[in-house]
Design an enzyme around this catalytic site. Structure first.
Site, PDB file in Angstrom:
ATOM      1  N   CYS A  63       7.034 -11.641   3.600  1.00 24.88           N
ATOM      2  CA  CYS A  63       6.460 -11.735   4.947  1.00 24.88           C
ATOM      3  C   CYS A  63       5.990 -13.158   5.214  1.00 24.88           C
ATOM      4  CB  CYS A  63       5.317 -10.735   5.133  1.00 24.88           C
ATOM      5  SG  CYS A  63       3.942 -10.948   3.973  1.00 24.88           S
ATOM      6  N   PRO A  97       0.800  -1.245   0.000  1.00 19.15           N
ATOM      7  CA  PRO A  97       0.000   0.000   0.000  1.00 19.15           C
ATOM      8  C   PRO A  97       0.819   1.274   0.000  1.00 19.15           C
ATOM      9  CG  PRO A  97       0.140  -0.857   2.216  1.00 19.15           C
ATOM     10  CD  PRO A  97       0.879  -1.841   1.359  1.00 19.15           C
TER      11      PRO A  97
END
Length: 595
Positions: free
Chosen positions: A510, A294
């Site tokens: 991640c 984002p």
């Protein structure tokens, strides 16, 4: 912790029977072959600790300060003032600010806001939370507890500090009215006969407080807090949006920073901040963030460059590119250029490719289809915009004056049929469609020439098995994990082509999956002999995984790292004292490329 009156003798037996029911003690479930694979990689005991940590949120929030607009000291005191004035601490004890300089003091219990203790991260603040808390749910011993069951995704958000919203509610006790106190539990996917996983609760199910209730046994030990119903049971299942339960007591308490110091701070996981710092962008350079949404790492890179140079941010989603532009605007960053482009197509294949970023710095990145022959008012970042038509698209141009039409090329106007106008008007009235397309189109790129970037950050799409809290992991199989890895290798191939000799590539994920981390590094070093692993600063995580693993009935061997290579990467272990998400970072120096 709440206190409750002593139960009557008649209620004592049921209370004793349910002693472990109203607790939060989740057990993360994996596919058996995936669990064996991770146990082989980490060791069974270490993986058990990682699995347990993943099911719980971190006990602190990490805030990155926009040092172009403020300073760490100023923001720290502003946050402290907000905590005192507005009660953002939500009952966390100890509001003393302590400036930390030593690593040994990084988890001081009596401080709420403190500076990050790691060298090279002076722009980071830690905001301490607390948990897990033991809550008392049986405030009325002679009555059954009114309950609401939420979806797993909803529960994971609540554990991070969100409220319970209407779409996340699956089941509710009968006769719940607005203002009632309700216990909130979560329905996690369970194995089904065909070998898959399913929740098995139809939305709108009525709970009677009996053992015959949906997921009665499965929800034992999966209570995440309690709150006040913001609407009645009928209202919850009648409306489409809104808050269903305002949480008043949580298993984990973290301060809320929604709409706080907008543009001055950004809430971001610590490893993500580290990844941007490891890239070490310099003012005046041209940087590529291949999978930028984002926009947290994108803006971090721009700030490290003092907003001097160019940061090209890519994402294949229109809405996500809009989010990047919005965040850049909030932080007053002008060097960020965001474009819609699939990272797998980042390298241009023809000489006609647009060299994005070489255009005039005042060009706007936002475009939209022609909606009408009259000016169409559009709002970007809260400012009025004009709609300007050219031969192929209508460009949204920010303006201080209301809705003026500027004809860039009068001789090249295209004809817009009434049918097309009607179609676009319907789109405007009906809102986003199945793809959640929000009514505009961001500028597209045809790719970039090879060797056209000084540094490339590839924060690759991955299995996300490091994100916390995670209450279910059974959706991933060995096959799907291998698919993620193949996809990432293709992206990395693009990154290698785009970075110049003498440049830098930083690869991050991640996930805790070695196949997407160490195995990718092994592939990179074996495939591109001009790449070499570089030391990293700041260094917060631990070493990588050494060795190899045989998979798929020993028909495939996954190679990882040597001892020396493992020391050069960073692996963030969710069960370590640093208490972060699971994350991985590798930094490559790029030598002279082969012809």
């Amino acid at each position: 912790m709440d206190s409750s009156p002593s139960p009557s003798p008649s209620a004592a037996a049921p209370a004793a029977a349910d002693a472990g029911r109203y607790t939060f003690s989740p057990k993360l479930r994996w596919q058996p072959d995936v669990e064996e694979y991770f146990a082989a990689a980490y060791g069974r005991d270490r993986f058990a600790r990682i699995s347990e940590a993943l099911a719980h949120p971190s006990r602190y929030s990490c805030i990155r300060v926009n040092t172009l607009k403020s300073s760490t000291d100023v923001v720290m005191h502003k946050l402290m003032d907000l905590v005192c004035e507005k009660g953002l601490s939500e009952g966390i004890n100890g509001l003393e600010i302590i400036e930390q300089n030593g690593r040994d003091q990084s988890h001081e219990r009596n401080s709420l806001i403190q500076k990050c203790p790691y060298a090279g991260l002076e722009n980071v603040l830690f905001v301490q939370g607390s948990g897990p808390h033991v809550l008392q749910y049986n405030s009325q011993p002679d009555q059954s507890v009114k309950e609401i069951v939420v979806s797993r995704k909803c529960a994971e958000s609540v554990l991070r500090g969100a409220q319970v919203y209407v779409p996340g509610v699956l089941a509710c006790s009968s006769h719940v009215e607005k203002g009632d106190k309700v216990a909130v539990s979560v329905a996690v996917e369970q194995p089904v006969k065909d070998g898959g996983w399913a929740v098995g609760i139809t939305r709108g199910t009525v709970l009677q407080g009996l053992q015959s209730d949906a997921h009665y046994e499965e929800r034992k030990g999966l209570y995440i807090g309690q709150g006040i119903a913001a609407m009645s049971r009928s209202g919850i299942f009648r409306v489409l949006h809104g808050i269903a339960v305002e949480m008043t007591e949580r298993v984990y308490k973290l301060p809320s920073f929604n709409d706080v110091l907008e543009g001055e701070i950004f809430l971001q996981n610590l490893p993500s901040v580290v990844a941007a710092c490891v890239l070490d962008p310099q003012p005046g350079e041209r940087i590529l963030d291949m999978c930028a949404a984002p926009g947290g790492k994108t803006t971090a890179i721009a700030i490290l460059m003092r907003d001097k140079g160019e940061v090209v941010a890519l994402d294949r989603s229109h809405n996500k590119v809009m989010d990047i532009l919005k965040l850049a605007s909030e932080m007053d960053l002008n060097c960020i250029k965001a474009y819609k482009l699939d990272a797998l197509k980042s390298v241009s294949k023809t000489d006609e490719a647009t060299i994005v970023g070489m255009a005039d710095s005042h060009c706007e990145a936002i475009k939209t289809l022609a909606e009408d022959s009259d000016p169409c008012p559009v709002t970007v970042d809260g400012k009025a915009t004009n709609v300007v038509e050219d031969s192929s698209t209508t460009t949204v141009v920010q303006s201080e004056q209301p809705f003026l039409i500027e004809d860039k090329n009068p001789e090249s106007k295209r004809y817009v049929s009434k049918a097309e106008l009607r179609k676009n008007l319907r789109r405007m009235k009906n809102g986003p469609g199945r793809s959640n397309y929000s009514g505009g189109r961001v500028e597209k790129s045809k790719g970039f020439f090879p060797n056209s970037f000084d540094r490339v950050l590839l924060d690759a799409p991955c299995s996300a098995l490091g994100l916390r809290p995670r209450l279910f992991a059974g959706e991933e199989t060995l096959v799907s994990l291998k698919t993620h890895a193949r996809y990432q290798r293709k992206m990395f191939d693009q990154a290698v082509k785009l970075v110049r000799p003498g440049g830098v590539i930083v690869y991050s994920t991640c996930t805790i999956n070695p196949g997407e981390n160490e195995a990718l590094v092994r592939y990179a070093l074996d495939t591109y002999k001009f790449l070499s692993l570089a030391s990293q600063h700041p260094k917060v995580g631990g070493p990588g995984i050494v060795g190899s693993c045989e998979l798929f009935n020993k028909t495939y061997t996954e190679e990882w790292l040597t001892e020396h290579e493992a020391e050069l990467v960073q692996r963030f272990d969710p069960s370590s004292p640093v208490d972060t998400i699971g994350f991985f970072i590798a930094k490559f120096n790029v030598g002279e490329k082969e012809d």
